[in-house]
Scaffold this active site. Structure first.
Site, mmCIF file in Angstrom:
data_model
loop_
_atom_site.group_PDB
_atom_site.id
_atom_site.type_symbol
_atom_site.label_atom_id
_atom_site.label_comp_id
_atom_site.label_asym_id
_atom_site.label_seq_id
_atom_site.Cartn_x
_atom_site.Cartn_y
_atom_site.Cartn_z
ATOM 1 N N SER A 66 0.815 -1.294 0.033
ATOM 2 C CA SER A 66 0.183 0.017 -0.127
ATOM 3 C C SER A 66 0.729 1.321 0.051
ATOM 4 O O SER A 66 0.294 2.451 -0.357
ATOM 5 C CB SER A 66 -0.926 -0.065 1.203
ATOM 6 O OG SER A 66 -1.551 -1.305 1.516
ATOM 7 N N HIS A 126 -1.134 -2.923 -7.284
ATOM 8 C CA HIS A 126 -1.970 -2.640 -5.817
ATOM 9 C C HIS A 126 -3.386 -2.775 -6.004
ATOM 10 O O HIS A 126 -4.217 -2.032 -6.630
ATOM 11 C CB HIS A 126 -1.664 -1.036 -5.652
ATOM 12 C CG HIS A 126 -2.249 -0.664 -4.406
ATOM 13 N ND1 HIS A 126 -2.420 0.666 -4.169
ATOM 14 C CD2 HIS A 126 -2.650 -1.443 -3.340
ATOM 15 C CE1 HIS A 126 -2.896 0.817 -2.836
ATOM 16 N NE2 HIS A 126 -3.028 -0.445 -2.357
ATOM 17 N N GLU A 137 -3.922 -0.386 -9.324
ATOM 18 C CA GLU A 137 -3.117 0.527 -9.354
ATOM 19 C C GLU A 137 -1.854 0.095 -9.756
ATOM 20 O O GLU A 137 -0.939 -0.642 -8.877
ATOM 21 C CB GLU A 137 -2.896 1.668 -7.986
ATOM 22 C CG GLU A 137 -2.481 2.863 -7.934
ATOM 23 C CD GLU A 137 -2.385 3.477 -6.704
ATOM 24 O OE1 GLU A 137 -2.175 2.957 -5.736
ATOM 25 O OE2 GLU A 137 -2.402 4.732 -6.715
ATOM 26 N N ASN A 169 -3.393 6.262 -1.614
ATOM 27 C CA ASN A 169 -3.225 6.584 -0.383
ATOM 28 C C ASN A 169 -2.880 7.911 -0.392
ATOM 29 O O ASN A 169 -2.821 8.455 0.744
ATOM 30 C CB ASN A 169 -2.518 5.431 0.365
ATOM 31 C CG ASN A 169 -3.194 4.271 0.578
ATOM 32 O OD1 ASN A 169 -4.238 4.222 0.955
ATOM 33 N ND2 ASN A 169 -2.470 3.031 -0.012
HETATM 34 P P1 NAD Z 1 -2.612 -9.784 6.294
HETATM 35 O O1 NAD Z 1 -2.241 -9.491 7.683
HETATM 36 O O2 NAD Z 1 -4.158 -10.004 6.364
HETATM 37 O O3 NAD Z 1 -2.033 -11.097 5.446
HETATM 38 C C1 NAD Z 1 -0.598 -11.040 5.752
HETATM 39 C C2 NAD Z 1 -0.189 -12.506 5.202
HETATM 40 O O4 NAD Z 1 1.023 -12.655 4.790
HETATM 41 C C3 NAD Z 1 -0.422 -13.250 6.663
HETATM 42 O O5 NAD Z 1 -1.124 -14.452 6.399
HETATM 43 C C4 NAD Z 1 1.017 -13.685 7.149
HETATM 44 O O6 NAD Z 1 0.998 -15.169 7.659
HETATM 45 C C5 NAD Z 1 1.681 -13.805 5.665
HETATM 46 N N1 NAD Z 1 3.227 -13.814 5.731
HETATM 47 C C6 NAD Z 1 3.870 -12.952 6.610
HETATM 48 N N2 NAD Z 1 5.250 -13.172 6.571
HETATM 49 C C7 NAD Z 1 5.369 -13.882 5.501
HETATM 50 C C8 NAD Z 1 6.367 -14.473 4.800
HETATM 51 N N3 NAD Z 1 7.739 -14.487 4.976
HETATM 52 N N4 NAD Z 1 6.278 -15.508 3.850
HETATM 53 C C9 NAD Z 1 4.818 -15.761 3.231
HETATM 54 N N5 NAD Z 1 3.834 -15.105 3.915
HETATM 55 C C10 NAD Z 1 3.829 -14.184 4.960
HETATM 56 O O7 NAD Z 1 -2.209 -8.552 5.307
HETATM 57 P P2 NAD Z 1 -3.154 -7.953 3.920
HETATM 58 O O8 NAD Z 1 -4.255 -6.898 4.734
HETATM 59 O O9 NAD Z 1 -3.510 -8.837 3.247
HETATM 60 O O10 NAD Z 1 -2.257 -6.886 3.585
HETATM 61 C C11 NAD Z 1 -1.035 -7.744 2.715
HETATM 62 C C12 NAD Z 1 -0.421 -6.564 1.773
HETATM 63 O O11 NAD Z 1 -1.624 -5.984 0.916
HETATM 64 C C13 NAD Z 1 0.162 -5.541 2.422
HETATM 65 O O12 NAD Z 1 1.359 -5.053 1.620
HETATM 66 C C14 NAD Z 1 -0.900 -4.389 2.553
HETATM 67 O O13 NAD Z 1 -0.334 -2.936 2.529
HETATM 68 C C15 NAD Z 1 -1.313 -4.663 1.247
HETATM 69 N N6 NAD Z 1 -3.062 -4.060 1.069
HETATM 70 C C16 NAD Z 1 -3.571 -4.353 1.957
HETATM 71 C C17 NAD Z 1 -5.056 -3.791 1.777
HETATM 72 C C18 NAD Z 1 -5.922 -3.766 2.765
HETATM 73 O O14 NAD Z 1 -7.219 -3.174 2.762
HETATM 74 N N7 NAD Z 1 -5.833 -4.863 3.814
HETATM 75 C C19 NAD Z 1 -5.410 -3.001 0.587
HETATM 76 C C20 NAD Z 1 -4.228 -3.039 -0.540
HETATM 77 C C21 NAD Z 1 -2.897 -3.458 -0.372
#
Ligand code: NAD
Length: 296
Positions: free
Chosen positions: A118, A139, A151, A189
């Site tokens: 993000s 993104h 994005e 963002n």
């Molecule tokens: P989340 O916490 O729901 O999931 C993250 C996952 O990554 C977890 O299941 C964790 O076990 C796993 N993980 C951690 N370390 C790891 C590793 N070394 N190898 C493999 N897996 C690993 O997070 P999320 O909300 O899905 O966000 C993930 C990404 O997407 C982030 O970069 C976030 O900024 C981005 N993002 C999130 C949103 C949102 O609304 N949640 C929107 C757009 C982008």
């Protein structure tokens, strides 16, 4: 672009895996946590059931989609045949740099490496690999199967070829890609977070209550969700960390997070995922009720 590896099976990773698998790609979903992988498959299955019920897909499409997804807990194993890797692990710079070094070592030389971050710099992530021209931001928005926007973020060294391939691939998934350059917060963002921060300042200064602020923005600006409800949905910790990236990246006081946001995150009030933010989520009611702290 047949074989897609998705790293991280959380909120975003399961949605990204779902969309690629539904469009006939072979998806390898990778997470360090076997429990997260199991939960992701259950979530994808439930979301596909909902689509079958709404008749947007046929029951056979559900089975085909699930059959296209394989899960593993090792990055080495999971990326070895990838044409594209989409990283969607936890938003943490150190973790992402480590993961990209690993992927760079194990994925085929021709593979494109994308990140769903993000706010973390694509250029910084690309710099730890030996293929900066093949590293790009992809993104997706939450919830991934529903939201149309991708994005597409070009790092400093991302090539025209890599960008074109990812733009075309996003379109083939039924999404609408928008190309932007790599500066703090990208476009989404950079604009959204200052608006959310200003809404929190408006509450903090007592200009209006939670419901009033969100109602003004919903009815006055035709936003489907008010900024405080949206902040709860995104996660207040996530909003705070993105504001800090903007503040550090631009060095301007206008991005300083509101002290109320900082206090709420410190107190563990993270929004919907923790049961309380600006609204209460543990009441079981569908009605939006401001948290006790903000009751008027
Ligand atoms: P989340 O916490 O729901 O999931 C993250 C996952 O990554 C977890 O299941 C964790 O076990 C796993 N993980 C951690 N370390 C790891 C590793 N070394 N190898 C493999 N897996 C690993 O997070 P999320 O909300 O899905 O966000 C993930 C990404 O997407 C982030 O970069 C976030 O900024 C981005 N993002 C999130 C949103 C949102 O609304 N949640 C929107 C757009 C982008």
């Amino acid at each position: 672009m047949k074989n897609i590896s998705v790293i991280g099976a959380g909120t975003m990773g399961n949605g990204i895996a779902h969309v690629f698998a539904q469009h006939q790609h072979q998806v390898t979903l990778i997470d360090v946590s076997a429990a997260a992988l199991e939960k992701a498959l259950a979530t994808i299955s439930n979301n596909l059931d909902r689509m079958v019920k709404k008749e947007t897909i046929q029951p056979a499409d559900k089975e085909r989609t699930l059959a296209n997804i394989h899960t593993v807990t090792s990055i080495e194993e999971g990326v070895k045949n990838a044409d594209l890797v989409v990283e969607a692990a936890t938003e943490n710079v150190g973790l992402k740099l480590k993961i990209f070094q690993e992927i760079d070592g194990f994925a085929p030389a021709k593979a494109i490496l994308a990140t769903n971050t993000s706010s973390i710099s694509i250029t910084q992530i690309a710099a730890v690999t030996k293929r900066a021209s093949q590293v790009i931001g992809m993104h997706f928005m939450n919830p991934v199967p529903v939201m149309k926007l991708v994005e597409v973020i070009r790092g400093f060294d991302t090539s025209d070829d890599t960008t074109r391939i990812i733009m075309e691939l996003s379109q083939s998934l039924g999404k609408i890609p928008v190309e932007v350059n790599d500066y703090p917060g990208f476009v989404a963002n950079r604009i959204l977070m200052p608006m959310i921060n200003e809404a929190i300042y408006t509450l903090y200064e007592g200009v209006a209550g939670v419901t009033e602020i969100d109602t003004v923005m919903k009815l006055g600006m035709a936003h489907p969700m008010g900024p405080l409800q949206l902040a709860d949905f995104i996660g207040l910790d996530v909003c705070l960390s993105i504001l800090r990236v903007l503040q550090a990246g631009f060095g301007q006081p206008k991005y300083a997070p509101c002290p109320l946001l900082v206090n709420m995150v410190t107190a563990g009030k993270l929004g919907a995922k923790s049961g309380e933010g600006f609204y209460q989520y543990s009441t079981g009611s569908k009605e939006l009720i401001p948290a006790p702290k903000f009751a008027r």
